[in-house]
Design a protein around this motif. Structure first.
Motif, PDB file in Angstrom:
ATOM      1  N   ALA A  47      15.689  32.685  25.067  1.00 43.05           N
ATOM      2  CA  ALA A  47      16.733  31.610  24.750  1.00 43.05           C
ATOM      3  C   ALA A  47      17.134  31.482  23.332  1.00 43.05           C
ATOM      4  CB  ALA A  47      16.065  30.163  25.222  1.00 43.05           C
ATOM      5  N   ASP A  48      18.152  32.527  23.173  1.00 44.70           N
ATOM      6  CA  ASP A  48      18.536  32.809  21.680  1.00 44.70           C
ATOM      7  C   ASP A  48      19.558  31.961  20.978  1.00 44.70           C
ATOM      8  OD1 ASP A  48      16.939  34.856  22.150  1.00 44.70           O
ATOM      9  OD2 ASP A  48      18.397  36.377  22.289  1.00 44.70           O
ATOM     10  N   LEU A  53      12.193  26.601  27.990  1.00 44.02           N
ATOM     11  CA  LEU A  53      12.699  27.589  27.179  1.00 44.02           C
ATOM     12  C   LEU A  53      11.761  28.488  26.795  1.00 44.02           C
ATOM     13  CD1 LEU A  53      15.426  25.705  25.013  1.00 44.02           C
ATOM     14  CD2 LEU A  53      15.786  26.799  27.354  1.00 44.02           C
ATOM     15  N   LYS A  54      12.232  29.779  26.773  1.00 43.84           N
ATOM     16  CA  LYS A  54      11.304  30.785  25.844  1.00 43.84           C
ATOM     17  C   LYS A  54      11.941  31.196  24.692  1.00 43.84           C
ATOM     18  CE  LYS A  54       8.526  32.891  29.764  1.00 43.84           C
ATOM     19  NZ  LYS A  54       8.099  34.289  30.157  1.00 43.84           N
ATOM     20  N   GLY A  79      24.194  27.660  22.512  1.00 45.83           N
ATOM     21  CA  GLY A  79      25.462  27.821  23.511  1.00 45.83           C
ATOM     22  C   GLY A  79      24.764  28.496  24.881  1.00 45.83           C
ATOM     23  N   ALA A  80      23.785  29.543  24.746  1.00 44.34           N
ATOM     24  CA  ALA A  80      23.270  29.639  26.065  1.00 44.34           C
ATOM     25  C   ALA A  80      22.332  28.605  26.771  1.00 44.34           C
ATOM     26  CB  ALA A  80      22.336  30.836  25.675  1.00 44.34           C
ATOM     27  N   VAL A  81      21.553  27.775  25.899  1.00 38.05           N
ATOM     28  CA  VAL A  81      20.910  26.622  26.353  1.00 38.05           C
ATOM     29  C   VAL A  81      21.669  25.457  26.985  1.00 38.05           C
ATOM     30  CG1 VAL A  81      19.101  24.769  25.687  1.00 38.05           C
ATOM     31  CG2 VAL A  81      19.044  27.174  24.558  1.00 38.05           C
ATOM     32  N   GLY A 102      18.915  34.333  28.011  1.00 39.33           N
ATOM     33  CA  GLY A 102      19.691  33.644  27.419  1.00 39.33           C
ATOM     34  C   GLY A 102      20.306  33.845  25.966  1.00 39.33           C
ATOM     35  N   THR A 103      20.702  35.382  26.072  1.00 37.87           N
ATOM     36  CA  THR A 103      21.161  35.772  24.685  1.00 37.87           C
ATOM     37  C   THR A 103      22.664  35.255  24.110  1.00 37.87           C
ATOM     38  OG1 THR A 103      22.374  37.509  26.108  1.00 37.87           O
ATOM     39  CG2 THR A 103      20.214  38.213  25.484  1.00 37.87           C
TER      40      THR A 103
END
Length: 324
Positions: free
Chosen positions: A148-149, A217-218, A152-154, A119-120
């Motif tokens: 999960a950075d 999420l990580k 928006g990615a999440v 999730g960059t």
């Protein structure tokens, strides 16, 4: 004629006793409230314990059949560092059904898959959303997004997993779901429900209280740390972890994991993720063992990898009623 009558009487009595025993056993069979055992337990305020290896799970029917009676509340099925083999996963899920039900009465143990999508940023997740759809079509019960950075990615992750018919949270942190209809029939068979029931249930819990999918999420690097609070504000996420192995690398800390976790920077990272979970009412994941499981529970950890012995200690401490 006396002897045959006596025999007949004994047969009738034996059948009656057998029927009574069967009725008693049926009456004692647990009746799950959820398809997903992990969700049912979290809903009860019970910590959940999982098993799995970062080296991957053997994706075969026979392995699934063997794992159906696992001690764990869910199985972490790793595809992050193992081959992305959807056929193997589908065979495994069919094996779980063949080897079930669990002692708790669930058709299978819950299965949560680590998908090899980092999730960059939002674009990376949207470009690889097809992986979520293929995994969900096998009938798994949850998905974990690695690295999960960004918020928006999440958001892209949650939207990729959800069907557009579910509206909880839409326009309040996420847009409508992007998951398509095809594949739901296969998944429904694994869950033991009709296609329509699957469409109703295949949604993110606890955002949808009737949902059966647990999304995690990580937050496992310095980039995720910077956005931890905002990442966990996105609706649809059920749990999060701080991923000490990757966090250690991201922070440039060398040495064995047990030693590295004592580093003040690692302790600060864990606290940042844990605090963000508390702030956003997200369940926190942390490893547990026989010596610390009770302390972890007291601290508020609700999800974790644990051996059978450690899980049993935790279950007894929290007075778990559900059979395992």
């Amino acid at each position: 004629m006396i002897l045959p009558i006596m025999r007949l009487t004994r047969i009738v009595l034996a059948l009656g006793i057998a029927a009574a025993i069967a009725a008693t056993l049926i009456g004692q069979t647990p009746k799950p409230k959820h398809v997903n055992r992990a969700i049912e337990l979290l809903e009860q305020g019970q910590p959940i314990y999982y098993t799995g290896s970062h080296s991957g799970t053997e994706g075969s029917f026979e392995q699934g059949k063997k794992d159906a009676q696992t001690y764990a509340d869910y199985i972490s099925y790793d595809m992050e560092h193992a081959p992305y083999d959807v056929k193997g996963l589908a065979d495994y899920m069919r094996g779980l059904v063949a080897g079930g039900p669990t002692k708790s009465g669930h058709r299978t143990p819950a299965v949560i898959v680590n998908v090899p999508v980092n999730g960059t940023d939002e674009a990376a997740v949207r470009a690889n959303a097809w992986m979520f759809q293929q995994v969900l079509a096998t009938g798994v019960h949850g998905v974990l997004l690695t690295h999960a950075d960004t918020p928006g990615a999440v958001r892209a992750f949650v939207e990729a997993v959800r069907l557009p018919i579910h509206k909880q949270g839409v326009d309040h942190g996420v847009n409508e779901g992007r998951r398509g209809a095809h594949g739901t029939s296969t998944a429904a068979k694994i869950w033991g429900v009709s296609d329509e029931e699957y469409l109703d249930k295949a949604d993110a819990w606890p955002l949808n209280p009737q949902g059966e999918l647990l999304l995690g999420l990580k937050l496992e690097d310095k980039y995720a740390l910077a956005n931890a609070s905002q990442n966990l504000k996105v609706p649809g996420v059920g749990f999060a972890e701080w991923g000490p192995g990757d966090m250690q690398l991201s922070l440039g800390i060398r040495g064995p994991g047990s030693q590295a976790e004592k580093d003040p920077r690692m302790q600060a990272a864990r606290k940042t993720v844990f605090d963000a979970c508390k702030e956003n009412h997200i369940f926190f994941l942390n490893s547990m063992n026989t010596s610390n499981v009770i302390d972890m529970i007291k601290e508020g950890v609700m999800v974790g990898p644990a051996s059978e012995e450690a899980a049993n200690i935790g279950r007894k401490y929290t007075k778990r009623q559900m059979p395992w």
